[in-house]
Design a protein around this motif. Sequence first.
Motif, short mmCIF file in Angstrom:
data_model
loop_
_atom_site.label_atom_id
_atom_site.label_comp_id
_atom_site.label_asym_id
_atom_site.label_seq_id
_atom_site.Cartn_x
_atom_site.Cartn_y
_atom_site.Cartn_z
N ILE A 148 0.94 -62.35 130.73
CA ILE A 148 0.80 -61.72 129.82
C ILE A 148 1.43 -60.18 130.16
O ILE A 148 0.82 -59.69 131.16
N SER A 149 2.10 -59.64 129.17
CA SER A 149 2.81 -58.35 129.48
C SER A 149 1.70 -57.19 129.45
O SER A 149 0.70 -57.23 128.64
N THR A 150 1.60 -56.26 130.06
CA THR A 150 0.64 -55.09 130.10
C THR A 150 1.31 -53.82 129.65
O THR A 150 1.01 -52.82 129.49
N LYS A 151 3.08 -54.04 129.07
CA LYS A 151 3.68 -52.99 128.66
C LYS A 151 3.03 -52.59 127.28
O LYS A 151 2.54 -53.21 126.61
N PRO A 152 3.01 -51.41 126.86
CA PRO A 152 2.60 -50.47 125.70
C PRO A 152 3.46 -51.38 124.41
O PRO A 152 4.51 -51.73 124.72
N GLY A 153 2.66 -51.10 123.43
CA GLY A 153 3.29 -51.67 122.08
C GLY A 153 4.73 -50.85 122.14
O GLY A 153 5.10 -49.76 122.26
N GLN A 154 5.68 -51.71 121.36
CA GLN A 154 7.09 -51.25 121.24
C GLN A 154 7.83 -51.74 120.17
O GLN A 154 7.40 -52.83 119.78
N VAL B 222 2.87 -54.23 112.67
CA VAL B 222 1.17 -54.14 112.91
C VAL B 222 0.97 -52.60 113.41
O VAL B 222 1.59 -52.45 114.35
N SER B 223 -0.19 -52.15 113.11
CA SER B 223 -0.72 -50.83 113.96
C SER B 223 -2.09 -51.20 114.17
O SER B 223 -2.92 -52.21 113.14
N SER B 224 -2.53 -50.59 115.06
CA SER B 224 -3.92 -50.85 115.44
C SER B 224 -4.80 -49.61 116.00
O SER B 224 -4.12 -48.70 116.60
N ASP B 225 -6.06 -49.74 115.95
CA ASP B 225 -6.94 -48.65 116.62
C ASP B 225 -6.77 -48.25 118.23
O ASP B 225 -6.71 -47.25 118.60
N ASN B 226 -6.55 -49.58 118.77
CA ASN B 226 -6.19 -49.37 120.29
C ASN B 226 -4.86 -49.28 120.70
O ASN B 226 -4.31 -49.08 121.86
N ASN B 227 -3.92 -49.29 119.49
CA ASN B 227 -2.48 -49.10 119.89
C ASN B 227 -1.82 -50.36 120.53
O ASN B 227 -0.91 -50.18 121.38
N ARG B 228 -2.64 -51.16 120.63
CA ARG B 228 -2.07 -52.38 121.77
C ARG B 228 -1.73 -54.05 120.97
O ARG B 228 -1.31 -54.98 121.60
N VAL B 229 -2.29 -53.95 119.69
CA VAL B 229 -2.19 -55.24 118.89
C VAL B 229 -0.79 -55.55 118.85
O VAL B 229 0.09 -54.73 118.42
N ASN B 230 -0.18 -56.74 119.00
CA ASN B 230 0.94 -57.13 118.81
C ASN B 230 1.17 -58.21 117.84
O ASN B 230 0.42 -58.92 117.46
N ASN C 134 -4.59 -59.45 120.29
CA ASN C 134 -5.25 -58.38 120.82
C ASN C 134 -5.42 -58.39 122.39
O ASN C 134 -6.15 -59.51 122.65
N PRO C 135 -4.50 -58.06 123.13
CA PRO C 135 -4.71 -58.40 124.54
C PRO C 135 -5.81 -57.60 125.28
O PRO C 135 -6.15 -57.97 126.46
N ASP C 136 -6.49 -56.75 124.59
CA ASP C 136 -7.55 -55.80 125.17
C ASP C 136 -8.65 -56.60 124.98
O ASP C 136 -8.98 -57.64 124.36
N ALA C 137 -9.79 -56.12 125.97
CA ALA C 137 -10.98 -57.02 126.31
C ALA C 137 -11.96 -56.51 124.88
O ALA C 137 -12.75 -57.38 124.30
#
Length: 360
Positions: A132-138, A198-206, A243-246
């Motif tokens: 799983i990539s840890t890159k920021p959303g792009q 997609v946009s998200s509160d944590n800026n990480r949803v893809n 959502n890759p975050d916990a």
Amino acid sequence: MKKIMVLIGVLGLILMIALSAAAQSTTMIGGSIRFAPGATSQVISGRLDGGVAVRYEFYAAANQSATITLNSDTNAAVLGVKTLKGQVLLSLDARSATFGMPLPVSGGYELLVYNPGQMATNFSFLLSIPPISTKPGQTAIPANPYYPVPGSWQYRLGGTIQFAKGETMTEIAGTSAGGTCTRYDFYAGNDYLLLATVSSDNNRVNLGLSDNTGTLYVSNANQFGTIRQILSKATKYNLDVCNPDAAATGFRLTFVIPVRVRFAPNTNSAQLAGAVRANGVVSYTAYASAGQTMTVRLQSGTTQPNAFLRISGIDDGVVYQDHTAKLTNWSGVLPRRQDYLIEVVSFQQATNYSLSIQIY
């Protein structure tokens, strides 16, 4: 005919192995698949009698994207995939030799290779599970569609996406639990364009995109917040919001499939009509070559226009005319070969409209 089929199968195996030169290759009839240290893929080969299936197991984390490509001498062998708890991800009945999707849970998975034919066959498959990539959303694409000010979000966690009559866009809001994917499905035809953001509160949803045969078009491992995809066949597709975050987070999904403009034989124009809701947008795509001229005319309202044109390029992302100029006509020489996005945008009130598009 048998020699031709064998030759095709052998060429397929050679091509697959050449494309996966970094993958470890193993001959194994069933058992547990374990990658070599540092590897993210493996080629497995074997032989199957007619009417026989062989069972493998592999382990992965939730949201890792698994892709499997199977080749066989007879082109008859097919795949089946399910979790060890019995959740079917790809049925043998689908008769598919490919699989690809973000995996739903952490743990073990069962992979079946089945030969439904009467003849024995050699087979080989490539299993790939990148980390799983840890890159920021792009953003994956330069396409620059107009999205109206949110005001009609539907709160919905998964399910089928269907447009209201005459519309080409829907807006969905939801909450994604940590480390999970929410799956939406939709039906679309061949050569239609999908635009999803997609946009998200944590800026990480893809986003991830696959179809009901298991073909993977966009992996969530890429961490893309935007997808632009020409859909290659008429079928049901799956859009995964992950959502890759916990921690859980809210997300907002905008989903657009423009109407594909097609001219009748021996013509270079089309006349279209429709209705657009207040503060809404209806989208069309038209394909054209560099040097061609496109002329677009929009009519709406009785005494004054209630809707306006926005013209942009799908590949270059250039906005050739913005709706904020409040213009209803546009004509220009097109700079490159690509799909052009033609949007009818309303402001204060819903309106009927007629649209003329000419490309010559």
